[in-house]
Design a protein around this motif. Sequence first.
Motif, PDB file in Angstrom:
ATOM      1  N   ALA A   1      -0.112 -10.145   3.784  1.00 35.13           N
ATOM      2  CA  ALA A   1       0.014  -9.982   2.324  1.00 35.13           C
ATOM      3  C   ALA A   1       1.236  -9.117   2.043  1.00 35.13           C
ATOM      4  O   ALA A   1       1.644  -8.300   2.882  1.00 35.13           O
ATOM      5  N   LEU A   2       1.808  -9.296   0.863  1.00 38.72           N
ATOM      6  CA  LEU A   2       2.873  -8.420   0.378  1.00 38.72           C
ATOM      7  C   LEU A   2       2.253  -7.446  -0.613  1.00 38.72           C
ATOM      8  O   LEU A   2       1.511  -7.861  -1.507  1.00 38.72           O
ATOM      9  N   LEU A   3       2.548  -6.164  -0.456  1.00 35.63           N
ATOM     10  CA  LEU A   3       2.134  -5.177  -1.460  1.00 35.63           C
ATOM     11  C   LEU A   3       3.329  -4.922  -2.376  1.00 35.63           C
ATOM     12  O   LEU A   3       4.451  -4.744  -1.906  1.00 35.63           O
ATOM     13  N   ASN A   4       3.093  -4.920  -3.687  1.00 30.41           N
ATOM     14  CA  ASN A   4       4.172  -4.696  -4.641  1.00 30.41           C
ATOM     15  C   ASN A   4       3.689  -3.650  -5.634  1.00 30.41           C
ATOM     16  O   ASN A   4       2.809  -3.925  -6.447  1.00 30.41           O
ATOM     17  N   THR A   5       4.288  -2.450  -5.552  1.00 29.73           N
ATOM     18  CA  THR A   5       3.698  -1.290  -6.214  1.00 29.73           C
ATOM     19  C   THR A   5       4.715  -0.495  -7.044  1.00 29.73           C
ATOM     20  O   THR A   5       4.795   0.727  -6.920  1.00 29.73           O
ATOM     21  N   PRO A   6       5.517  -1.183  -7.890  1.00 34.12           N
ATOM     22  CA  PRO A   6       6.564  -0.448  -8.603  1.00 34.12           C
ATOM     23  C   PRO A   6       6.008   0.535  -9.630  1.00 34.12           C
ATOM     24  O   PRO A   6       4.932   0.345 -10.181  1.00 34.12           O
ATOM     25  N   LYS A   7       6.800   1.572  -9.878  1.00 35.01           N
ATOM     26  CA  LYS A   7       6.433   2.615 -10.842  1.00 35.01           C
ATOM     27  C   LYS A   7       7.119   2.380 -12.184  1.00 35.01           C
ATOM     28  O   LYS A   7       6.844   3.081 -13.147  1.00 35.01           O
ATOM     29  N   TRP A   8       8.084   1.481 -12.223  1.00 33.66           N
ATOM     30  CA  TRP A   8       8.822   1.232 -13.468  1.00 33.66           C
ATOM     31  C   TRP A   8       8.480  -0.148 -14.005  1.00 33.66           C
ATOM     32  O   TRP A   8       7.731  -0.904 -13.379  1.00 33.66           O
ATOM     33  N   ASN A   9       9.041  -0.460 -15.161  1.00 33.06           N
ATOM     34  CA  ASN A   9       8.808  -1.774 -15.760  1.00 33.06           C
ATOM     35  C   ASN A   9       9.767  -2.766 -15.109  1.00 33.06           C
ATOM     36  O   ASN A   9      10.815  -3.082 -15.647  1.00 33.06           O
ATOM     37  N   GLU A  10       9.384  -3.249 -13.947  1.00 29.05           N
ATOM     38  CA  GLU A  10      10.190  -4.197 -13.167  1.00 29.05           C
ATOM     39  C   GLU A  10      10.472  -5.440 -14.031  1.00 29.05           C
ATOM     40  O   GLU A  10       9.547  -5.998 -14.612  1.00 29.05           O
ATOM     41  N   ALA A  11      11.745  -5.828 -14.102  1.00 26.99           N
ATOM     42  CA  ALA A  11      12.094  -6.944 -14.991  1.00 26.99           C
ATOM     43  C   ALA A  11      11.504  -8.265 -14.529  1.00 26.99           C
ATOM     44  O   ALA A  11      11.043  -9.078 -15.334  1.00 26.99           O
ATOM     45  N   PHE A  12      11.517  -8.502 -13.228  1.00 26.40           N
ATOM     46  CA  PHE A  12      10.977  -9.753 -12.708  1.00 26.40           C
ATOM     47  C   PHE A  12      10.254  -9.440 -11.394  1.00 26.40           C
ATOM     48  O   PHE A  12       9.062  -9.208 -11.403  1.00 26.40           O
ATOM     49  N   GLY A  13      11.012  -9.395 -10.306  1.00 27.93           N
ATOM     50  CA  GLY A  13      10.402  -9.138  -8.999  1.00 27.93           C
ATOM     51  C   GLY A  13      10.631 -10.331  -8.088  1.00 27.93           C
ATOM     52  O   GLY A  13       9.696 -11.030  -7.710  1.00 27.93           O
ATOM     53  N   ASN A  14      11.910 -10.538  -7.731  1.00 24.91           N
ATOM     54  CA  ASN A  14      12.251 -11.678  -6.864  1.00 24.91           C
ATOM     55  C   ASN A  14      11.410 -11.711  -5.602  1.00 24.91           C
ATOM     56  O   ASN A  14      11.007 -12.777  -5.130  1.00 24.91           O
ATOM     57  N   VAL A  15      11.162 -10.513  -5.050  1.00 20.94           N
ATOM     58  CA  VAL A  15      10.540 -10.476  -3.729  1.00 20.94           C
ATOM     59  C   VAL A  15       9.114 -11.021  -3.750  1.00 20.94           C
ATOM     60  O   VAL A  15       8.631 -11.521  -2.733  1.00 20.94           O
ATOM     61  N   LEU A  16       8.457 -10.972  -4.907  1.00 17.30           N
ATOM     62  CA  LEU A  16       7.098 -11.544  -4.974  1.00 17.30           C
ATOM     63  C   LEU A  16       7.168 -13.054  -4.744  1.00 17.30           C
ATOM     64  O   LEU A  16       6.380 -13.620  -4.007  1.00 17.30           O
ATOM     65  N   VAL A  17       8.119 -13.694  -5.424  1.00 17.72           N
ATOM     66  CA  VAL A  17       8.210 -15.157  -5.310  1.00 17.72           C
ATOM     67  C   VAL A  17       8.692 -15.543  -3.907  1.00 17.72           C
ATOM     68  O   VAL A  17       8.235 -16.530  -3.334  1.00 17.72           O
ATOM     69  N   GLU A  18       9.579 -14.727  -3.340  1.00 15.70           N
ATOM     70  CA  GLU A  18      10.051 -15.019  -1.978  1.00 15.70           C
ATOM     71  C   GLU A  18       8.891 -14.949  -0.983  1.00 15.70           C
ATOM     72  O   GLU A  18       8.792 -15.786  -0.077  1.00 15.70           O
ATOM     73  N   ALA A  19       8.011 -13.962  -1.153  1.00 19.49           N
ATOM     74  CA  ALA A  19       6.842 -13.873  -0.266  1.00 19.49           C
ATOM     75  C   ALA A  19       5.956 -15.099  -0.455  1.00 19.49           C
ATOM     76  O   ALA A  19       5.581 -15.772   0.516  1.00 19.49           O
ATOM     77  N   MET A  20       5.651 -15.411  -1.705  1.00 20.74           N
ATOM     78  CA  MET A  20       4.785 -16.578  -1.983  1.00 20.74           C
ATOM     79  C   MET A  20       5.391 -17.844  -1.380  1.00 20.74           C
ATOM     80  O   MET A  20       4.669 -18.716  -0.887  1.00 20.74           O
ATOM     81  N   ALA A  21       6.721 -17.950  -1.419  1.00 22.04           N
ATOM     82  CA  ALA A  21       7.397 -19.145  -0.904  1.00 22.04           C
ATOM     83  C   ALA A  21       7.149 -19.317   0.595  1.00 22.04           C
ATOM     84  O   ALA A  21       7.192 -20.433   1.118  1.00 22.04           O
ATOM     85  N   CYS A  22       6.886 -18.203   1.294  1.00 20.01           N
ATOM     86  CA  CYS A  22       6.576 -18.268   2.728  1.00 20.01           C
ATOM     87  C   CYS A  22       5.076 -18.459   2.959  1.00 20.01           C
ATOM     88  O   CYS A  22       4.622 -18.525   4.100  1.00 20.01           O
ATOM     89  N   GLY A  23       4.295 -18.452   1.882  1.00 12.86           N
ATOM     90  CA  GLY A  23       2.833 -18.567   2.002  1.00 12.86           C
ATOM     91  C   GLY A  23       2.144 -17.217   2.035  1.00 12.86           C
ATOM     92  O   GLY A  23       0.950 -17.131   2.336  1.00 12.86           O
ATOM     93  N   VAL A  24       2.881 -16.150   1.717  1.00 16.05           N
ATOM     94  CA  VAL A  24       2.312 -14.792   1.775  1.00 16.05           C
ATOM     95  C   VAL A  24       1.794 -14.401   0.386  1.00 16.05           C
ATOM     96  O   VAL A  24       2.578 -14.276  -0.563  1.00 16.05           O
ATOM     97  N   PRO A  25       0.483 -14.218   0.241  1.00 21.45           N
ATOM     98  CA  PRO A  25      -0.044 -13.824  -1.076  1.00 21.45           C
ATOM     99  C   PRO A  25       0.363 -12.388  -1.426  1.00 21.45           C
ATOM    100  O   PRO A  25       0.637 -11.573  -0.540  1.00 21.45           O
ATOM    101  N   VAL A  26       0.365 -12.090  -2.719  1.00 16.01           N
ATOM    102  CA  VAL A  26       0.903 -10.816  -3.202  1.00 16.01           C
ATOM    103  C   VAL A  26      -0.180 -10.004  -3.911  1.00 16.01           C
ATOM    104  O   VAL A  26      -0.861 -10.506  -4.806  1.00 16.01           O
ATOM    105  N   LEU A  27      -0.266  -8.749  -3.515  1.00 16.31           N
ATOM    106  CA  LEU A  27      -1.168  -7.805  -4.188  1.00 16.31           C
ATOM    107  C   LEU A  27      -0.275  -6.826  -4.953  1.00 16.31           C
ATOM    108  O   LEU A  27       0.483  -6.066  -4.336  1.00 16.31           O
ATOM    109  N   ALA A  28      -0.334  -6.896  -6.288  1.00 15.25           N
ATOM    110  CA  ALA A  28       0.621  -6.139  -7.101  1.00 15.25           C
ATOM    111  C   ALA A  28      -0.088  -5.359  -8.193  1.00 15.25           C
ATOM    112  O   ALA A  28      -1.214  -5.681  -8.581  1.00 15.25           O
ATOM    113  N   TYR A  29       0.609  -4.358  -8.694  1.00 13.15           N
ATOM    114  CA  TYR A  29       0.139  -3.652  -9.874  1.00 13.15           C
ATOM    115  C   TYR A  29       0.303  -4.542 -11.103  1.00 13.15           C
ATOM    116  O   TYR A  29       1.285  -5.287 -11.210  1.00 13.15           O
ATOM    117  N   ARG A  30      -0.648  -4.423 -12.023  1.00 19.15           N
ATOM    118  CA  ARG A  30      -0.589  -5.192 -13.278  1.00 19.15           C
ATOM    119  C   ARG A  30       0.356  -4.460 -14.230  1.00 19.15           C
ATOM    120  O   ARG A  30      -0.061  -3.725 -15.116  1.00 19.15           O
TER     121      ARG A  30
END
Length: 356
Positions: free
Chosen positions: A262-291
């Motif tokens: 899994a990819l953990l995505n835990t930014p503290k700021w208002n991330e505009a998009f988050g390319n790395v989430l989609v890149e992980a998903m593209a490899c089949g890696v699910p993402v656990l992120a802050y809402r």
Amino acid sequence: MAGLRLLLVSTPLGPLGQGLGGGVELTLLGLLQGLAGRGHQLSLIAAEGSQLALPPGVELLLEPGLPQPSWQHQQRQGAIQIPAAGLLPRFWARALALQDQFDAVLNLGYDWLPFWLTPQFRPPLFHLVSMGSVAQAMDEVIEATAAAFPQRLAFHSAAQAADFHLLGPPRLLANGFDFSRYSFQAEPKSLLGWVGRIAPEKGLEDAAQAAAAWGWPLAVWGLLEDPAYGAAVEASVPAGTLQWRGFLATEQLQAELGQCAALLNTPKWNEAFGNVLVEAMACGVPVLAYRRGGPAELVDPGVSGALVEPDQVGALLEALPQVLALDRRACRSRAQERFSLEAFAERVEAWLLEPG
Ligand code: UDP
């Protein structure tokens, strides 16, 4: 429709290819590939020393100069800085000089000067805004440009655009990825992943805490922008929790990232998009992120990952088992449906062609 003659102006944060430009570098390459594929004639102004595999036919115009300081690491009330020998003024002097050869100019940099120059260009000057609100001077120039030329601005996510006072609904483009560059990996290791610039706004410390508590190592890819911050995160968890993998080119990054459970995505700021989430998903890696911010708009809970209460390491740990149980192939497929390069290029083209 005849192809447009388009001038793209890169970020002046430094030469492309080393990660200095953050997500803008990949966005720019995707834009060039997608727009070239739709028959447009493209020129790019970028920093001397840039290493990038341009699609065939793209004209590269290189400029020397000092890197521009990035806005997200300045005081909110910070003054506008334009180094006299900087890339920023050189890029825009070149764009002004060449403007009559183009049907439109597209700015990828999050800088004061290009927004301020908007009325000075004869062909329309468009801006793809790459961050949310980080400084007063930028808020003011973005909002003034949006008020005078509402069609000339576009954003990546609704959360990002909501940072600014706009008079009408924002144009949201999301982002696009060439999925053929990311291989699906069905069998992960007992390994968690984290990708991003290593800087405080990216919140690596929370992912590190979660990995330590879960008992799996956390592989970390990205540019070490703030070494003192990186060392502090390292010291906050048991030795061996973090595996520093450095900044890798996309081909190698995706090969390693695909091994994560899994990819953990835990930014503290208002991330505009988050390319790395989609890149992980593209490899089949699910993402656990802050809402929070763009990432909350990218994850499809129950298909490509899960979203939890921001800044709550306990919530990450609670949601991790269900993320690890997700179908990795469905994760990639959903991301591919939503974030294809072709659809992104179509949205960008529609924006550039809209009258006004
Ligand atoms: N990246 C990379 N190699 C690495 C780590 C990161 O090429 O080893 C790239 C990644 O592909 C992404 C960018 O760095 O495009 C980070 O962008 P993101 O939108 O996640 O955040 P930003 O840095 O713009 O805040």
